[in-house]
Design a protein around this motif. Structure first.
Motif, PDB file in Angstrom:
ATOM      1  N   ASN A 188       1.580  11.768  -2.624  1.00 31.42           N
ATOM      2  CA  ASN A 188       1.050  13.117  -2.767  1.00 31.42           C
ATOM      3  C   ASN A 188       0.755  13.362  -4.247  1.00 31.42           C
ATOM      4  OD1 ASN A 188       3.497  13.775  -4.025  1.00 31.42           O
ATOM      5  ND2 ASN A 188       4.330  14.765  -2.222  1.00 31.42           N
ATOM      6  N   THR A 215       0.850  -1.180   0.000  1.00 28.75           N
ATOM      7  CA  THR A 215       0.000   0.000   0.000  1.00 28.75           C
ATOM      8  C   THR A 215       0.889   1.235   0.000  1.00 28.75           C
ATOM      9  OG1 THR A 215      -1.693  -1.175   1.262  1.00 28.75           O
ATOM     10  CG2 THR A 215      -1.814   1.218   1.246  1.00 28.75           C
ATOM     11  N   LEU A 216       0.576   2.177  -0.876  1.00 26.04           N
ATOM     12  CA  LEU A 216       1.367   3.404  -0.990  1.00 26.04           C
ATOM     13  C   LEU A 216       0.503   4.612  -0.648  1.00 26.04           C
ATOM     14  CD1 LEU A 216       3.059   2.776  -4.445  1.00 26.04           C
ATOM     15  CD2 LEU A 216       4.111   2.477  -2.213  1.00 26.04           C
ATOM     16  N   LYS A 217       1.117   5.597  -0.033  1.00 27.99           N
ATOM     17  CA  LYS A 217       0.485   6.900   0.150  1.00 27.99           C
ATOM     18  C   LYS A 217       1.302   7.884  -0.670  1.00 27.99           C
ATOM     19  CE  LYS A 217      -1.463   6.309   4.726  1.00 27.99           C
ATOM     20  NZ  LYS A 217      -1.623   6.921   6.047  1.00 27.99           N
ATOM     21  N   CYS A 256      -6.494   8.490  -9.661  1.00 30.80           N
ATOM     22  CA  CYS A 256      -5.956   9.295  -8.554  1.00 30.80           C
ATOM     23  C   CYS A 256      -5.771  10.748  -8.978  1.00 30.80           C
ATOM     24  CB  CYS A 256      -4.618   8.725  -8.082  1.00 30.80           C
ATOM     25  SG  CYS A 256      -4.734   7.111  -7.308  1.00 30.80           S
ATOM     26  N   THR A 315       2.153  11.302  -7.609  1.00 31.93           N
ATOM     27  CA  THR A 315       1.147  10.586  -8.399  1.00 31.93           C
ATOM     28  C   THR A 315       1.233  10.988  -9.862  1.00 31.93           C
ATOM     29  OG1 THR A 315      -0.316  10.468  -6.486  1.00 31.93           O
ATOM     30  CG2 THR A 315      -1.315  10.124  -8.640  1.00 31.93           C
TER      31      THR A 315
END
Length: 64
Positions: free
Chosen positions: A11, A7-9, A50, A15
């Motif tokens: 900004n 899982t990536l977060k 996204c 993105t």
């Protein structure tokens, strides 16, 4: 056996950079395996979604 997942977060800037990199890789596709191309296409659609979310969030803030 299940495939491992990450899982990536990300900004907005990251993105958009990843989306551009995937799009570039697909445009310059040299004919590697089909599986790689299918994975890149799937990733492109996810990253594009996204980017749309970031765009929608920015525009919805402007309307308030």
């Amino acid at each position: 056996m299940e495939e491992p997942l990450v899982t990536l977060k990300l900004n907005e800037r990251c993105t958009r950079a990843m989306y551009d990199a995937v799009e570039y890789a697909l445009n310059k596709w040299a004919g590697e395996t089909d599986l790689d191309q299918e994975q890149l296409i799937a990733l492109k659609y996810q990253l594009q979604a996204c980017v749309f979310e970031f765009n929608f969030d920015v525009h919805s803030d402007e309307l308030e």
